[in-house]
Motif scaffolding. Structure first.
Motif, mmCIF file in Angstrom:
data_model
loop_
_atom_site.group_PDB
_atom_site.id
_atom_site.type_symbol
_atom_site.label_atom_id
_atom_site.label_comp_id
_atom_site.label_asym_id
_atom_site.label_seq_id
_atom_site.Cartn_x
_atom_site.Cartn_y
_atom_site.Cartn_z
ATOM 1 N N GLU B 257 0.870 -1.183 0.000
ATOM 2 C CA GLU B 257 0.000 0.000 0.000
ATOM 3 C C GLU B 257 0.895 1.218 0.000
ATOM 4 O O GLU B 257 1.425 1.606 1.027
ATOM 5 C CB GLU B 257 -0.919 -0.026 1.215
ATOM 6 N N GLY B 258 1.095 1.784 -1.157
ATOM 7 C CA GLY B 258 2.031 2.890 -1.296
ATOM 8 C C GLY B 258 3.396 2.404 -0.850
ATOM 9 O O GLY B 258 3.764 1.265 -1.075
ATOM 10 N N ASP B 259 4.162 3.303 -0.184
ATOM 11 C CA ASP B 259 5.419 2.825 0.364
ATOM 12 C C ASP B 259 5.304 2.675 1.879
ATOM 13 O O ASP B 259 6.278 2.610 2.598
ATOM 14 C CB ASP B 259 6.576 3.752 -0.024
ATOM 15 N N ALA B 260 4.055 2.638 2.348
ATOM 16 C CA ALA B 260 3.828 2.573 3.789
ATOM 17 C C ALA B 260 4.100 1.166 4.319
ATOM 18 O O ALA B 260 4.615 0.993 5.424
ATOM 19 C CB ALA B 260 2.380 2.953 4.103
ATOM 20 N N GLY B 261 3.768 0.172 3.554
ATOM 21 C CA GLY B 261 3.974 -1.183 4.042
ATOM 22 C C GLY B 261 3.197 -2.189 3.221
ATOM 23 O O GLY B 261 2.707 -1.889 2.135
ATOM 24 N N VAL B 262 3.091 -3.385 3.766
ATOM 25 C CA VAL B 262 2.436 -4.470 3.071
ATOM 26 C C VAL B 262 1.245 -4.928 3.895
ATOM 27 O O VAL B 262 1.373 -5.155 5.102
ATOM 28 C CB VAL B 262 3.429 -5.630 2.859
ATOM 29 N N ARG B 263 0.097 -5.036 3.241
ATOM 30 C CA ARG B 263 -1.081 -5.483 3.962
ATOM 31 C C ARG B 263 -1.265 -6.979 3.780
ATOM 32 O O ARG B 263 -1.219 -7.506 2.673
ATOM 33 C CB ARG B 263 -2.330 -4.748 3.483
ATOM 34 N N LEU B 264 -1.448 -7.653 4.921
ATOM 35 C CA LEU B 264 -1.587 -9.096 4.896
ATOM 36 C C LEU B 264 -3.003 -9.517 4.571
ATOM 37 O O LEU B 264 -3.958 -8.834 4.922
ATOM 38 C CB LEU B 264 -1.224 -9.686 6.265
ATOM 39 N N ALA B 265 -3.128 -10.654 3.934
ATOM 40 C CA ALA B 265 -4.454 -11.167 3.597
ATOM 41 C C ALA B 265 -5.165 -11.666 4.847
ATOM 42 O O ALA B 265 -6.383 -11.649 4.932
ATOM 43 C CB ALA B 265 -4.335 -12.292 2.571
ATOM 44 N N VAL B 266 -4.394 -12.113 5.837
ATOM 45 C CA VAL B 266 -5.002 -12.591 7.081
ATOM 46 C C VAL B 266 -4.804 -11.544 8.158
ATOM 47 O O VAL B 266 -3.723 -10.974 8.290
ATOM 48 C CB VAL B 266 -4.352 -13.937 7.510
ATOM 49 N N GLY B 267 -5.842 -11.257 8.878
ATOM 50 C CA GLY B 267 -5.758 -10.253 9.932
ATOM 51 C C GLY B 267 -5.807 -8.840 9.403
ATOM 52 O O GLY B 267 -5.843 -7.888 10.169
ATOM 53 N N SER B 268 -5.795 -8.705 8.094
ATOM 54 C CA SER B 268 -5.778 -7.428 7.383
ATOM 55 C C SER B 268 -4.941 -6.365 8.086
ATOM 56 O O SER B 268 -5.312 -5.219 8.198
ATOM 57 C CB SER B 268 -7.214 -6.924 7.139
ATOM 58 N N GLY B 275 10.595 0.358 1.422
ATOM 59 C CA GLY B 275 10.678 0.275 -0.024
ATOM 60 C C GLY B 275 9.580 -0.547 -0.653
ATOM 61 O O GLY B 275 9.753 -1.105 -1.729
ATOM 62 N N ALA B 276 8.448 -0.653 0.033
ATOM 63 C CA ALA B 276 7.324 -1.392 -0.544
ATOM 64 C C ALA B 276 6.925 -0.756 -1.866
ATOM 65 O O ALA B 276 6.918 0.457 -2.005
ATOM 66 C CB ALA B 276 6.151 -1.387 0.421
ATOM 67 N N ASP B 277 6.626 -1.595 -2.817
ATOM 68 C CA ASP B 277 6.385 -1.128 -4.181
ATOM 69 C C ASP B 277 5.112 -1.802 -4.680
ATOM 70 O O ASP B 277 5.005 -3.025 -4.673
ATOM 71 C CB ASP B 277 7.593 -1.527 -5.048
ATOM 72 N N THR B 278 4.150 -0.999 -5.125
ATOM 73 C CA THR B 278 2.853 -1.557 -5.525
ATOM 74 C C THR B 278 2.961 -2.458 -6.737
ATOM 75 O O THR B 278 2.079 -3.251 -7.019
ATOM 76 C CB THR B 278 1.852 -0.434 -5.847
ATOM 77 N N ARG B 279 4.066 -2.331 -7.515
ATOM 78 C CA ARG B 279 4.187 -3.174 -8.705
ATOM 79 C C ARG B 279 4.661 -4.590 -8.365
ATOM 80 O O ARG B 279 4.681 -5.451 -9.220
ATOM 81 C CB ARG B 279 5.180 -2.544 -9.693
#
Lengths: 281, 370
Positions: B257-268, B275-279
């Protein structure tokens, strides 16, 4: 006795009966006839065989020819087997080579020996080639010499040693040769200390096979001797086919058999002694 | 390309230095640009599934195979084109490859003899080596008269009697039964420390690699996926493959989600990831022992979610409970008989600490191409 054992017995009976009928009985017939002379038990036939210097000369020639044939087969057959098993990488090519090697065994001995009579004649292909290339000044005599007989026998018996050695070579685990070179052995050392000793039993069985077949060969020596050389099987053949003296012929047969067994046993004993004597080379 | 924590130039003190080694078998690409350094006295495990190239790499080091390109140096000397018998190393073969026609003593003395050591001294050295592996009493026997474990020891003695600086071991314990294997692992490790010889040990058994090696090289499809000690590889796998191959892992998809971080499928939950990258696609690795089963929907400090028990496997010492959360399955490993009262279909809450989640960025183009 278990049930499985009971079922197995009839299966065993067939080969045992076959062995008795076709190996044991003929042997007994030959041995017992050799011990009869003029209708009474006697060792006279053996005395006739063993006390005559002529028989010892023929025996010596027979063993000389068979020995040379065996040595030549081993020297030619080992590299050939090595080539087929280790150098030829393509399975199809290897199969073709083995078929080519075995194919002559399907044709008659007589035909092939006649072939050599033509090839080895004074104006035959072999002499023409040797003179043409310049190795010989003039044609040399092959027919009627021991060399001619050896050439014919080597040609006929070579496949046996190649197959025996080839099987032994194929059974040598390549990892052993890897291990040997890993431990610092040169390729020649690896062959000398690992590959060769491990296929020695195969070579020995090939040698025994070729030697016994060469000793008992009749057709090839008879055709290539040109009437000038006599080998022991010819003497036996004369007694059985021309003279009809089965007692004397039996004694000749038994003499050849025992002498051959003694030589083969001696070779095996020397081979074993050599094998156990070899240590940490 | 997967993470390759190898420097491009050789370390000057490396005993074994492999640079950009490539090997094809026909059209099959067995090794792809493999580089690796092994230090003096180090115990390195080459770990991977069958066909990953670990044995090919070992055979290239030993000299039984010649790489298509790249260099292999031992002690600074380029040995890439040297035949095996001229390389300063020894190998323990998978099926021992003891010479069946020689006695145990002669098997072990074979190496020194090939190096020109006089017979008497070679036998003396062989006896010492056999003593080290506790088999001096079997010196006069032949390989076929020994058990698998004993043959293994002889193979070992034969390999180190030449006093190499580097010993290669090709799945040496795979032919032994489990108990013997465990014992040999310990013995082998002690022996390695005592001799001070660097070991390069090929195995497909991750437990074996973990318990013995200083450093593990995880290989897959001819590529080194990760190099590190057992702990680093277990807690911070560099790729999905490593996470899955080493131990058990819950692999959960994540989205940047942007460069803020990664959202998990579990526990959302949103996990910070530099350096999170949406691509890019992300995978979260969560070890089963870090997944807790809760009675309450919330627990302090834990990311939680609700699911249903899918299946319970009780193995006495531990219990593995698989929980379906939405469309994902989550395995939870608990010590003891934790499965009581958990029947398939029962609702349950799962929770895990965010610190136990390791996030892997997957390359945009998938590496396992053709």
């Amino acid at each position: 006795m278990s049930a499985a054992m009971n079922r197995a017995l009839p299966l065993l009976a067939a080969p045992v009966a076959f062995f008795i009928a076709f190996f044991a009985v003929p042997m007994i017939v030959v041995v017992s006839s050799s011990l009869m002379a003029g209708g009474v038990p006697s060792l006279g036939n053996y005395a006739r065989v063993l006390l005559d210097q002529y028989h010892w000369d023929v025996l010596a020639a027979t063993f000389r020819i068979a020995g040379l044939t065996t040595v030549a087969c081993a020297l030619l057959g080992y590299p050939l087997a090595y080539y087929l098993v280790r150098v030829v990488k393509s399975a199809a090519l290897r199969r073709t080579c083995v078929i080519l090697l075995v194919l002559p065994l399907f044709t008659s001995n007589i035909v092939r020996s006649f072939g050599w009579m033509v090839l080895l004649g004074r104006n035959g292909l072999v002499n023409d080639a040797l003179v043409g290339v310049g190795i010989l000044d003039r044609p040399m005599r092959f027919l009627g010499t021991e060399l001619g007989i050896v050439i014919g026998l080597v040609y006929i018996l070579l496949p046996f040693i190649v197959l025996a050695v080839g099987n032994a070579l194929a059974a040598v685990d390549p990892a052993l040769e890897d291990a040997s070179s890993d431990l610092g052995a040169t390729p020649f050392d690896t062959f000398r200390t690992v590959t060769f000793p491990l296929c020695l039993p195969g070579l020995m069985s090939g040698i025994v096979m070729v030697f016994t077949l060469a000793v008992s060969a009749y057709v090839t020596p008879a055709l290539l001797s040109g009437g000038k050389i006599t080998v022991f099987p010819m003497l036996i053949f004369q007694q059985y086919s021309t003279v009809f003296d089965v007692n004397y012929g039996g004694a000749l047969s038994m003499t050849l058999l025992v002498m051959t067994l003694v030589l083969v046993g001696l070779a095996g004993w020397i081979g074993n002694a050599g094998a156990t004597g070899r240590k940490a080379q | 390309m997967p993470a390759m924590p190898m420097p491009a130039t050789a370390k000057p003190d490396a005993l074994l230095s492999i640079r950009s080694v490539d090997k094809h078998f026909g059209t099959y690409h067995a090794l792809r640009d493999v580089s690796l350094d092994v230090a003096h006295g180090e115990f390195v495990a080459l770990l991977g599934p069958s066909g990953c190239g670990k044995t090919t790499l070992l055979r290239c080091i030993a000299g039984f195979l010649s790489p298509d390109s790249g260099t292999i140096r031992i002690g600074g000397e380029d040995v890439t084109r040297l035949p095996p018998h001229r390389r300063p190393l020894n190998t323990v073969f998978q099926h021992y490859a003891l010479f069946p026609h020689l006695s145990i003593l002669d098997n072990v003395a074979y190496g020194p003899r090939r190096h020109g050591v006089p017979r008497g001294e070679a036998l003396e050295r062989a006896r010492e080596a056999l003593e080290l592996v506790g088999l001096d009493s079997a010196a006069g026997r032949h390989p076929r008269e020994l058990s698998g474990g004993q043959q293994q020891r002889v193979a070992l003695a034969r390999a180190f009697v030449n006093r190499p600086k580097l010993l290669l071991l090709d799945e040496p314990l795979s032919a032994l039964d489990l108990k013997l294997r465990k014992r040999m692992q310990i013995e082998l490790k002690h022996l390695q420390e005592k001799l001070g010889i660097a070991f390069v040990f090929v195995t497909h058994d991750q437990e074996e690699a973990m318990s013995m090696a200083n450093r593990i090289v995880v290989m897959n499809r001819g590529v080194i996926e990760q190099v590190g000690d057992g702990r680093a590889i277990y807690t911070r796998p560099a790729s999905r493959f490593v996470a899955d191959f080493i131990g058990e892992a819950n692999l959960l998809p994540g989205t940047a989600e942007g460069d803020a971080g990664v959202r998990l499928a579990v526990g959302s939950a949103l996990l910070p990831h530099l350096g999170a990258d949406t691509r890019q696609r992300y995978t979260a690795v969560l070890r089963p022992e870090h997944v807790e089963l809760l009675k309450e929907p919330e627990a302090p400090g834990l990311i939680t979610d609700q699911g249903f028990v899918e299946d319970v496997i009780d193995t006495g010492g531990q219990t593995v409970v698989t929980v379906r959360v939405g469309e994902h399955l989550l395995a939870s490993r608990r010590l003891g008989m934790a499965g009581e009262g958990l029947n398939p279909g029962a609702p349950v809450f799962v929770g895990f600490h965010p610190g136990h989640v390791h996030i892997i960025a997957e390359p945009a183009t998938h590496r396992s191409g053709p």
